[in-house]
Design an enzyme around this catalytic site. Structure first.
Site, PDB file in Angstrom:
ATOM      1  N   TYR A   1      32.832  40.039  43.099  1.00 46.23           N
ATOM      2  CA  TYR A   1      32.888  38.710  42.485  1.00 46.23           C
ATOM      3  C   TYR A   1      31.537  38.370  41.848  1.00 46.23           C
ATOM      4  O   TYR A   1      31.467  37.909  40.707  1.00 46.23           O
ATOM      5  CB  TYR A   1      33.260  37.688  43.550  1.00 46.23           C
ATOM      6  CG  TYR A   1      33.210  36.246  43.114  1.00 46.23           C
ATOM      7  CD1 TYR A   1      34.268  35.669  42.421  1.00 46.23           C
ATOM      8  CD2 TYR A   1      32.118  35.436  43.443  1.00 46.23           C
ATOM      9  CE1 TYR A   1      34.242  34.326  42.043  1.00 46.23           C
ATOM     10  CE2 TYR A   1      32.081  34.101  43.073  1.00 46.23           C
ATOM     11  CZ  TYR A   1      33.142  33.554  42.372  1.00 46.23           C
ATOM     12  OH  TYR A   1      33.104  32.235  42.005  1.00 46.23           O
TER      13      TYR A   1
ATOM     14  N   SER B   1      28.970  31.327  38.469  1.00 44.47           N
ATOM     15  CA  SER B   1      28.635  31.064  39.865  1.00 44.47           C
ATOM     16  C   SER B   1      27.219  31.532  40.156  1.00 44.47           C
ATOM     17  O   SER B   1      26.728  32.495  39.553  1.00 44.47           O
ATOM     18  CB  SER B   1      29.609  31.816  40.790  1.00 44.47           C
ATOM     19  OG  SER B   1      29.169  31.785  42.134  1.00 44.47           O
TER      20      SER B   1
END
Length: 260
Positions: free
Chosen positions: A154, A141
Site C-alpha cells: 500500500y 497517504s
C-alpha cells in the site's frame, strides 16, 4: 472577504465515494454545488447525500481499464462534461510482506495505483477535448513517504501515486491540473478496525500534533479547494492533510527517559 468555492454546473467523479473518506469528499462537492457521480464495486448501504442533494452511483471495477473508460465516457455523455476526477478508491488489509506471495501484494498495488491510472487516462481522453479545463486529485497517504510495516505494498503504491500525479501535471499541462492530497489518519466508520475502540482511537489521536484525527468532510473541503478556480495555479503539488504529521519517536523516548 471570505473565499467562495462554488462548483455549480461542474461535474465530479469520486472513485470509492460511497463511504469513509470518499463519501466525505462527495458530500463536500455536493455542498459546493457540483453534480457528483460516485463509483465503487458495490452500492452504498445508504445514498450519499447532503443538504437535499444526492450523488449518482455507478458500479465499477476500477481495475478493468475498458470498464473504466466506458464509465467515464458515459458520465461525460450524460452530463455534457467532466470537470473533476478524485481518485480516492483504495485500501489494504494488514499483511506482513513475508506472509503472502508477490501476487497478493500486487493486488493491493493494482487497487491503489493502477486503478487510479486507469481512471486518470479515461478522464484525460474526455478533458483534453473540452473547452473548459479539468482537474484530477489523487488521494495519497503519509504511508507513501515513510516505512509502512504491515502495509508495505500500500505504501509503495501511494508513493507511486504521488509521482504519477507530478508526471501527469507536467505532461497534461496546461489543460489539466493534477495534484495529490496526502492524508494522515482519518476518523471514519472503519477507524476501529485500525485503531481499536474509543480508547485506542483517543490514544492514537494524542500522537498527532493537532490532537485528533481528521474528519472525512475536512478531506472533502481540501479536495473541493484543489478542484476550484481558487487553485487555478496549483498543479503538480502535494498538499499534506495530517494534522502536523507524527511526533518523532525520539521525543517520546527522551521524555520517558527524563521521567525515569
Amino acid at each position: 472577504m471570505g473565499i467562495t468555492l462554488d462548483l455549480s454546473g461542474r461535474v465530479a467523479v469520486i472513485t470509492g465515494g460511497t463511504r469513509g473518506v470518499g463519501a466525505g469528499i462527495a458530500r463536500a462537492f455536493l455542498r459546493a454545488g457540483a453534480e457528483v457521480v460516485v463509483c465503487a464495486r458495490r452500492p452504498p448501504e445508504a445514498p450519499v447525500e447532503v443538504a437535499g442533494r444526492s450523488a449518482e452511483f455507478a458500479a465499477v471495477d476500477l481495475r478493468d481499464a475498458e470498464v473504466v473508460r466506458e464509465f467515464i465516457g458515459r458520465v461525460a455523455a450524460d452530463h455534457g462534461r467532466l470537470d473533476t476526477l478524485v481518485n480516492n478508491a483504495g485500501g489494504t488489509p494488514y499483511r506482513l510482506l513475508g506472509e503472502a506471495d508477490a501476487t497478493r501484494h500486487a493486488r493491493v498495488i493494482d487497487l491503489n495505483l493502477t486503478a487510479a491510472l486507469n481512471a486518470s487516462l479515461a478522464a484525460y481522453e474526455v478533458m483534453e477535448h473540452q473547452r473548459t479545463r479539468g482537474s484530477i486529485t489523487m488521494i495519497g497517504s503519509v504511508s507513501g513517504s515513510r516505512p509502512s510495516p504491515g502495509t508495505a505494498a500500500y505504501g509503495a503504491a501511494k508513493a507511486g501515486l504521488d509521482h504519477l500525479a507530478r508526471s501527469m501535471a507536467v505532461e497534461w499541462a496546461p489543460r489539466i491540473r493534477v495534484n495529490t492530497l496526502v492524508l494522515g489518519m482519518v476518523h471514519t466508520e472503519s477507524a476501529h478496525l485500525h485503531y481499536g475502540d474509543g480508547e485506542g482511537i483517543a490514544a492514537v489521536a494524542r500522537t498527532v500534533p493537532a490532537g485528533r484525527l481528521a474528519e472525512p468532510d475536512e478531506v472533502g473541503d481540501a479536495a473541493v479547494f484543489l478542484a476550484s478556480d481558487r487553485a487555478a495555479y496549483i498543479t503538480g503539488a502535494s498538499l499534506h492533510l495530517h494534522g502536523g504529521g507524527e511526533r518523532p519517536a525520539f521525543l517520546h523516548a527522551a521524555t520517558v527517559n527524563k521521567e525515569q
